[in-house]
Design an enzyme around this catalytic site. Structure first.
Site, PDB file in Angstrom:
ATOM      1  N   ASN A 123      -3.412   9.545  17.444  1.00 42.73           N
ATOM      2  CA  ASN A 123      -3.013  10.585  18.405  1.00 42.73           C
ATOM      3  C   ASN A 123      -1.491  10.673  18.426  1.00 42.73           C
ATOM      4  OD1 ASN A 123      -3.204  12.459  20.603  1.00 42.73           O
ATOM      5  ND2 ASN A 123      -2.666  10.797  22.016  1.00 42.73           N
ATOM      6  N   HIS A 125       1.671  11.644  20.994  1.00 43.33           N
ATOM      7  CA  HIS A 125       1.973  11.847  22.411  1.00 43.33           C
ATOM      8  C   HIS A 125       3.485  12.051  22.553  1.00 43.33           C
ATOM      9  CE1 HIS A 125       1.362  11.668  26.700  1.00 43.33           C
ATOM     10  NE2 HIS A 125       2.349  10.806  26.788  1.00 43.33           N
ATOM     11  N   SER A 152       5.478   9.536  20.013  1.00 42.86           N
ATOM     12  CA  SER A 152       4.830   8.354  19.433  1.00 42.86           C
ATOM     13  C   SER A 152       3.519   8.760  18.794  1.00 42.86           C
ATOM     14  CB  SER A 152       4.478   7.333  20.533  1.00 42.86           C
ATOM     15  OG  SER A 152       5.568   7.096  21.392  1.00 42.86           O
ATOM     16  N   ASP A 161      -3.724   7.152  25.844  1.00 43.24           N
ATOM     17  CA  ASP A 161      -2.352   6.961  25.331  1.00 43.24           C
ATOM     18  C   ASP A 161      -1.940   5.488  25.302  1.00 43.24           C
ATOM     19  OD1 ASP A 161      -2.109   9.745  25.162  1.00 43.24           O
ATOM     20  OD2 ASP A 161      -1.302   9.908  27.186  1.00 43.24           O
TER      21      ASP A 161
HETATM   22  C1  GAR Z   1       2.325  18.273  21.520  1.00 44.08           C
HETATM   23  O1  GAR Z   1       3.572  18.112  22.118  1.00 44.08           O
HETATM   24  C2  GAR Z   1       1.546  16.986  21.616  1.00 44.08           C
HETATM   25  O2  GAR Z   1       2.326  15.817  21.464  1.00 44.08           O
HETATM   26  C3  GAR Z   1       1.009  17.051  23.011  1.00 44.08           C
HETATM   27  O3  GAR Z   1       0.613  18.400  23.145  1.00 44.08           O
HETATM   28  C4  GAR Z   1       1.437  19.217  22.323  1.00 44.08           C
HETATM   29  C5  GAR Z   1       0.565  20.043  21.448  1.00 44.08           C
HETATM   30  O4  GAR Z   1       1.294  20.965  20.707  1.00 44.08           O
HETATM   31  N1  GAR Z   1      -0.075  16.146  23.222  1.00 44.08           N
HETATM   32  C6  GAR Z   1      -0.283  15.470  24.352  1.00 44.08           C
HETATM   33  O5  GAR Z   1       0.378  15.633  25.345  1.00 44.08           O
HETATM   34  C7  GAR Z   1      -1.464  14.525  24.294  1.00 44.08           C
HETATM   35  N2  GAR Z   1      -1.414  13.594  25.388  1.00 44.08           N
HETATM   36  P1  GAR Z   1       0.674  21.643  19.425  1.00 44.08           P
HETATM   37  O6  GAR Z   1      -0.682  22.202  19.815  1.00 44.08           O
HETATM   38  O7  GAR Z   1       1.647  22.714  19.050  1.00 44.08           O
HETATM   39  O8  GAR Z   1       0.554  20.568  18.374  1.00 44.08           O
END
Ligand code: GAR
Length: 335
Positions: A123, A125, A152, A161
């Site tokens: 994943n 984060h 991360s 997470d």
């Molecule tokens: C990203 O910033 C990712 O790290 C976060 O959501 C966004 C998705 O963007 N994920 C989390 O917060 C998970 N806990 P994307 O759809 O453009 O990849």
């Protein structure tokens, strides 16, 4: 889990293996796109075989489709968590994926699903874990007055997470940053980090250092074992310091061999040739060492059976341990 890695011909005629990865998204899917385009670079060690979503409107699905990737979308509404995860799991398996990459997948996962993909699910984060797990990490980093935010990539475990961190990038906080401006810069870092970490992770079975750690964990669990170098290679010996006898050696691509091989003592040349003929993808005759009864086990393969490696280590240990130690073991075996 048995691996289904595919071997492909590279331009220079060599063979390369590509791990199959399913990506789960809920929204934009820019991290999915970063993984997808990285997978299309020459020598990428992974390919994307499925993009799945709990949100049929996720913009990332359209991009994946346009790029010829199989997609699956199903709204989670009205389904129990484990039921919904089972649907996704079915799709991942029918796409023959070896790994799952969560990329902005905003759904808590059932313990069953996480358990099925232990050590195979990553994943990303947008925080420097263990800081700011869960929601709004950018706002929390700003409120805390942190000089750096970041992102991360970690292995997924049942706690959200929380799994072991595989890689991080720090991103400087600028004066006047808002959660949005900071998030946009962290996202750029995410796009660099995720493909790199995923590539390293799916290739770790080729990494002699990683293999050595694995072997060491198993070999060091046996009685009276100490590390001993053999002609510059890591080795493991059994017995008191003076009379210690080598029972395992890690040969990292010796003499032009392709294998990172574990050398263990077999019963003799007949057993060795029998095994090598029957399973040439697992066993080999190591240069020089073979003549002295050392059998080679190829360990730089994606689907190593570590239980089998452990059995060979135990057997080799028994063949080399002093009688006072094997007597004890024999006695305990009889009870
Ligand atoms: C990203 O910033 C990712 O790290 C976060 O959501 C966004 C998705 O963007 N994920 C989390 O917060 C998970 N806990 P994307 O759809 O453009 O990849």
């Amino acid at each position: 889990m048995a691996s289904r890695l595919r071997w492909e011909q590279t331009e220079n005629g060599g063979m390369t293996e590509r791990a199959k990865v399913a990506v789960l998204i809920s929204g934009t899917g820019s991290n999915m796109a970063a993984l997808l385009y990285a997978s299309r670079l020459p020598d990428a060690p992974f390919e994307i075989v499925l993009v799945a979503s709990n949100n049929p409107e996720a913009p990332g699905l359209k991009l994946a489709e346009a790029e010829g990737i199989r997609t699956f979308a199903h709204p989670h509404k009205g389904l129990k968590r484990a039921e919904f995860d089972a649907l996704i799991d079915e799709q991942i398996r029918s796409a023959a994926a070896d790994y799952v990459a969560l990329a902005g997948y905003m759904r808590l996962l059932s313990a069953e699903f996480v358990g099925r993909w232990t050590e195979r699910m990553l994943n990303i984060h947008p925080s420097l874990l263990p800081k700011y797990k869960g929601l709004e990490p950018h706002r929390r980093a700003l409120e805390a007055g942190d000089a750096h935010a970041g992102c991360s990539v970690h292995l997924v475990t049942p706690e959200v997470d929380d799994g072991p961190v595989l890689g991080q990038v720090e991103v400087a906080v600028l004066p006047g940053d808002t959660a949005e401006t900071l998030a946009a810069r962290v996202l750029i870092a995410e796009h660099q980090l995720y493909p790199r970490v995923l590539a390293q992770f799916v290739s770790r079975h080729q990494d002699a250092g990683w293999i050595e750690q694995h072997v060491d964990r198993l070999a060091s669990g046996l009685p009276e074992v100490r590390r001993k170098t053999s002609h510059g290679s890591p080795g493991w010996s059994v017995g008191s310091e003076k009379g210690a006898k080598l029972f395992a050696i890690l040969a990292d691509r010796h003499h032009g061999e392709e294998a990172v091989g574990l050398l263990v003592k077999a019963s003799g040349a007949d057993e060795m040739t029998g095994l090598i003929e029957a399973q040439p993808d697992i066993y080999y005759w190591p240069e020089y060492y073979g003549a002295s009864g050392w059998l080679g086990l190829k360990l730089n393969r994606p689907d190593v059976d570590w239980d089998q490696v452990n059995e060979w280590l135990e057997r080799s240990w028994r063949a080399c341990a002093p009688a006072r130690l094997t007597r004890l073991i024999r006695a305990s075996d009889e009870f």
